[in-house]
Design an enzyme around this catalytic site. Sequence first.
Site, PDB file in Angstrom:
ATOM      1  N   ASP A 147      -4.782  78.513 115.310  1.00 34.61           N
ATOM      2  CA  ASP A 147      -6.106  78.835 115.829  1.00 34.61           C
ATOM      3  C   ASP A 147      -6.143  78.372 117.294  1.00 34.61           C
ATOM      4  O   ASP A 147      -5.703  79.095 118.187  1.00 34.61           O
ATOM      5  CB  ASP A 147      -7.091  78.067 114.920  1.00 34.61           C
ATOM      6  CG  ASP A 147      -8.522  78.479 115.064  1.00 34.61           C
ATOM      7  OD1 ASP A 147      -8.944  78.776 116.183  1.00 34.61           O
ATOM      8  OD2 ASP A 147      -9.254  78.498 114.056  1.00 34.61           O
TER       9      ASP A 147
ATOM     10  N   THR B 280      -2.710  71.937 116.780  1.00 35.90           N
ATOM     11  CA  THR B 280      -1.870  71.383 115.708  1.00 35.90           C
ATOM     12  C   THR B 280      -0.404  71.726 115.967  1.00 35.90           C
ATOM     13  O   THR B 280       0.451  70.836 116.024  1.00 35.90           O
ATOM     14  CB  THR B 280      -2.297  71.953 114.333  1.00 35.90           C
ATOM     15  OG1 THR B 280      -3.656  71.604 114.098  1.00 35.90           O
ATOM     16  CG2 THR B 280      -1.415  71.415 113.211  1.00 35.90           C
TER      17      THR B 280
HETATM   18  C1  PRP Z   1      -5.783  73.785 109.713  1.00 37.32           C
HETATM   19  C2  PRP Z   1      -4.594  74.687 109.477  1.00 37.32           C
HETATM   20  C3  PRP Z   1      -3.686  74.386 110.656  1.00 37.32           C
HETATM   21  C4  PRP Z   1      -4.646  74.004 111.756  1.00 37.32           C
HETATM   22  C5  PRP Z   1      -4.771  75.138 112.719  1.00 37.32           C
HETATM   23  O1  PRP Z   1      -5.503  72.546 109.197  1.00 37.32           O
HETATM   24  O2  PRP Z   1      -3.972  74.413 108.246  1.00 37.32           O
HETATM   25  O3  PRP Z   1      -2.805  73.313 110.392  1.00 37.32           O
HETATM   26  O4  PRP Z   1      -5.907  73.732 111.132  1.00 37.32           O
HETATM   27  O5  PRP Z   1      -5.743  74.898 113.692  1.00 37.32           O
HETATM   28  P1  PRP Z   1      -5.437  74.687 115.217  1.00 37.32           P
HETATM   29  O6  PRP Z   1      -4.492  75.771 115.653  1.00 37.32           O
HETATM   30  O7  PRP Z   1      -6.817  74.840 115.844  1.00 37.32           O
HETATM   31  O8  PRP Z   1      -4.897  73.317 115.441  1.00 37.32           O
HETATM   32  P2  PRP Z   1      -6.574  71.351 109.027  1.00 37.32           P
HETATM   33  O9  PRP Z   1      -6.373  70.373 110.134  1.00 37.32           O
HETATM   34  O10 PRP Z   1      -7.932  71.915 108.845  1.00 37.32           O
HETATM   35  O11 PRP Z   1      -6.095  70.639 107.705  1.00 37.32           O
HETATM   36  P3  PRP Z   1      -5.644  71.288 106.308  1.00 37.32           P
HETATM   37  O12 PRP Z   1      -4.249  71.832 106.545  1.00 37.32           O
HETATM   38  O13 PRP Z   1      -5.668  70.137 105.380  1.00 37.32           O
HETATM   39  O14 PRP Z   1      -6.601  72.375 105.929  1.00 37.32           O
END
Ligand code: PRP
Length: 177
Positions: free
Chosen positions: A105, A109
Amino acid sequence: MGIENKRREILLSKEKIDERIEALGKTLTEDYKDKNLLVISLLKGSFIFTADLVRKIDLPVRIEFMTTSSYGHSEESTGQLKIVQDITADDLSEFDVLIVDDITDSALTMTGVMAILSKRNPKSLKACVLLDKPSRRKVSYVPDYVGFEIPDMFIVGYGLNYGDYYRNIDHVFAFVD
Ligand code: PRP
């Protein structure tokens, strides 16, 4: 109206996801055939995608899990990447590492995890994500392998959560008014 009472619109059916993962598996099998593949799956969101994807890769493959967190229980990223649980290896020099995640997104991450893992000297470091929302980037980043590019809408299912629920739904859907 609470989100739970909204209408659900299917964005990606189970059949469509299965078909795309089969194709990704074939591509990865070809691209990694002479390499030493280590998949690092970013929990929790990617557990279902990882499980389906690795079974379509026809090669010896090691799998590690790293738990990252950026969203908490809200729909918007906090912008702060937290490594809740790291993998144990601090030397990746034997491996061609493929990071697997459910969605990219803002890319905070993925770029954060890449920065951490690249310091451990992997032979190569790439990423495969099921869903990509390029319109939401906070940092410039293009994943190496993408299942589907999707528009900027809040989606859940197939590993993606709302309030930590809906991860077990076998397709990806959006809540609509
Ligand atoms: C979500 C998803 C990705 C990250 C993407 O994880 O699984 O790892 O967000 O978003 P970004 O590109 O804006 O960084 P989240 O941190 O919500 O945890 P989860 O995997 O436990 O759902």
